[in-house]
Design an enzyme around this catalytic site. Structure first.
Site, PDB file in Angstrom:
ATOM      1  CB  SER A   9      35.472  40.634  42.695  1.00 38.53           C
ATOM      2  OG  SER A   9      35.296  39.314  43.182  1.00 38.53           O
ATOM      3  CG  HIS A  34      38.455  40.033  39.535  1.00 39.39           C
ATOM      4  ND1 HIS A  34      39.750  40.071  39.057  1.00 39.39           N
ATOM      5  CD2 HIS A  34      38.516  39.369  40.719  1.00 39.39           C
ATOM      6  CE1 HIS A  34      40.550  39.473  39.918  1.00 39.39           C
ATOM      7  NE2 HIS A  34      39.833  39.025  40.930  1.00 39.39           N
ATOM      8  CG  ASP A  36      37.924  36.544  42.951  1.00 47.80           C
ATOM      9  OD1 ASP A  36      39.110  36.745  42.635  1.00 47.80           O
ATOM     10  OD2 ASP A  36      37.149  37.444  43.326  1.00 47.80           O
ATOM     11  CG  MET A  38      38.874  31.221  45.555  1.00 52.51           C
ATOM     12  SD  MET A  38      38.422  31.895  47.162  1.00 52.51           S
ATOM     13  CE  MET A  38      38.234  33.627  46.755  1.00 52.51           C
ATOM     14  CG  HIS A  67      42.474  36.200  40.918  1.00 52.06           C
ATOM     15  ND1 HIS A  67      42.170  36.906  42.069  1.00 52.06           N
ATOM     16  CD2 HIS A  67      43.696  35.628  41.154  1.00 52.06           C
ATOM     17  CE1 HIS A  67      43.155  36.763  42.953  1.00 52.06           C
ATOM     18  NE2 HIS A  67      44.086  35.984  42.428  1.00 52.06           N
ATOM     19  CG  MET A  69      43.143  33.216  44.060  1.00 54.53           C
ATOM     20  SD  MET A  69      41.920  34.149  44.995  1.00 54.53           S
ATOM     21  CE  MET A  69      40.614  34.225  43.792  1.00 54.53           C
ATOM     22  CG  MET A 138      46.526  38.437  45.900  1.00 56.61           C
ATOM     23  SD  MET A 138      44.936  38.651  45.104  1.00 56.61           S
ATOM     24  CE  MET A 138      43.817  38.654  46.505  1.00 56.61           C
ATOM     25  CG  ASP A 172      41.582  40.835  43.999  1.00 53.98           C
ATOM     26  OD1 ASP A 172      40.592  41.198  44.643  1.00 53.98           O
ATOM     27  OD2 ASP A 172      41.671  39.720  43.432  1.00 53.98           O
TER      28      ASP A 172
HETATM   29  C1  DX5 Z   1      40.023  37.546  47.366  1.00 59.16           C
HETATM   30  C2  DX5 Z   1      39.576  37.723  45.937  1.00 59.16           C
HETATM   31  C3  DX5 Z   1      39.026  39.067  45.650  1.00 59.16           C
HETATM   32  C4  DX5 Z   1      37.800  39.420  46.431  1.00 59.16           C
HETATM   33  C5  DX5 Z   1      37.844  40.883  46.708  1.00 59.16           C
HETATM   34  O1  DX5 Z   1      40.549  36.280  47.542  1.00 59.16           O
HETATM   35  O2  DX5 Z   1      40.646  37.508  45.034  1.00 59.16           O
HETATM   36  O3  DX5 Z   1      38.827  39.301  44.258  1.00 59.16           O
HETATM   37  O4  DX5 Z   1      36.607  39.119  45.755  1.00 59.16           O
HETATM   38  O5  DX5 Z   1      36.821  41.180  47.580  1.00 59.16           O
HETATM   39  P1  DX5 Z   1      36.692  42.573  48.308  1.00 59.16           P
HETATM   40  O6  DX5 Z   1      36.676  43.634  47.234  1.00 59.16           O
HETATM   41  O7  DX5 Z   1      35.396  42.430  49.022  1.00 59.16           O
HETATM   42  O8  DX5 Z   1      37.864  42.710  49.212  1.00 59.16           O
HETATM   43 ZN    ZN Z   2      40.468  38.202  42.769  1.00 60.14          ZN
END
Ligand code: DX5
Ligand code: ZN
Length: 220
Positions: A9, A34, A36, A38, A67, A69, A138, A172
């Site tokens: 990620s 990956h 993320d 947000m 991904h 979110m 998650m 994840d």
């Molecule tokens: C969390 C994200 C993850 C995050 C994982 O909201 O969706 O993808 O980057 O991070 P680690 O591997 O550090 O838990």
């Molecule tokens: Zn993620």
């Protein structure tokens, strides 16, 4: 069990050198990148949007796993597909018409996946699971990297593996060399890892250590 894949990620990477970071992760054996996304509504944090995915696409020789979110994911899937996403996952908690959204993502030429927050039961996807290419569970609450793996998620991984057959089951949050064996044993085959990979001095060693506990390898 489908092939084990490692998806670093980029949330935990050096954002001032994103292109280089992706290149280094791929050289170290990443199977997917990956991303993320947000929005400050679905999650308490804001990260990146389609222009960044588009800029990074040219640095990536492996699929971009986006991904979402975000609230109203249906308003953004086209932009992310146009930006070069190969896989788009969205949260069941954020989608009012998830069947329709899965169809739309596929029409846009991407693989479609649904995501469950830790507090959402696997029963929620009973009538969706046949339509998706992947389920993402998650294993922390979305919003930040570096959180602690929630152990109760092992049971959910087992339940969802039983629903999914040999399709991809991604996990994840809080994945490292200590938690990877348990999630793989429970049935996960796509491991997202942010801080564990990008916080390691050697991305190669980190990625290889996540693969080390494949059940198939352990028995041969
Ligand atoms: C969390 C994200 C993850 C995050 C994982 O909201 O969706 O993808 O980057 O991070 P680690 O591997 O550090 O838990
Ligand atoms: Zn993620």
């Amino acid at each position: 069990m489908p092939e084990l894949k490692i998806a670093p990620s980029i949330l935990a990477s050096d954002f001032s050198r994103l292109g280089e970071e992706i290149g280094a992760a791929i050289a170290a054996g990443a199977d997917l990148i990956h991303v993320d996304v947000m929005d400050g509504h679905f999650t308490p944090n804001i990260t990146i949007g389609p222009p960044v995915v588009s800029a990074l696409r040219q640095h990536s020789s492996v699929p971009m796993d986006v991904h979402l979110m975000i609230t109203n994911p249906e308003d953004y899937v086209e932009d992310f597909a146009n930006a070069g996403a190969d896989i788009i996952t969205f949260h069941v908690e954020a989608a009012i018409h998830p069947h329709r959204l899965i169809d739309r993502i596929k029409q846009l030429g991407c693989r479609a996946g649904i995501v469950l927050n830790p507090g959402t039961s696997h029963d929620t996807i009973e009538y969706l699971v046949d339509y998706v290419d992947m389920v993402l569970l998650m294993t922390v609450n979305p919003g930040f990297g570096g959180q602690k793996f929630i152990p109760e998620m092992i049971r959910k991984i087992q339940s969802v593996r039983a629903m999914l057959g040999d399709r991809d089951l991604q996990v994840d949050g809080g994945i490292d060399a200590e938690t990877a064996p348990a999630v793989i044993q429970a049935g996960a085959n796509v491991l997202v890892a942010g801080s564990y990979v990008f916080g390691s001095p050697s991305y190669l060693d980190a990625i290889e250590s996540l693969r080390a506990e494949q059940p198939d390898q352990a028995t041969t």
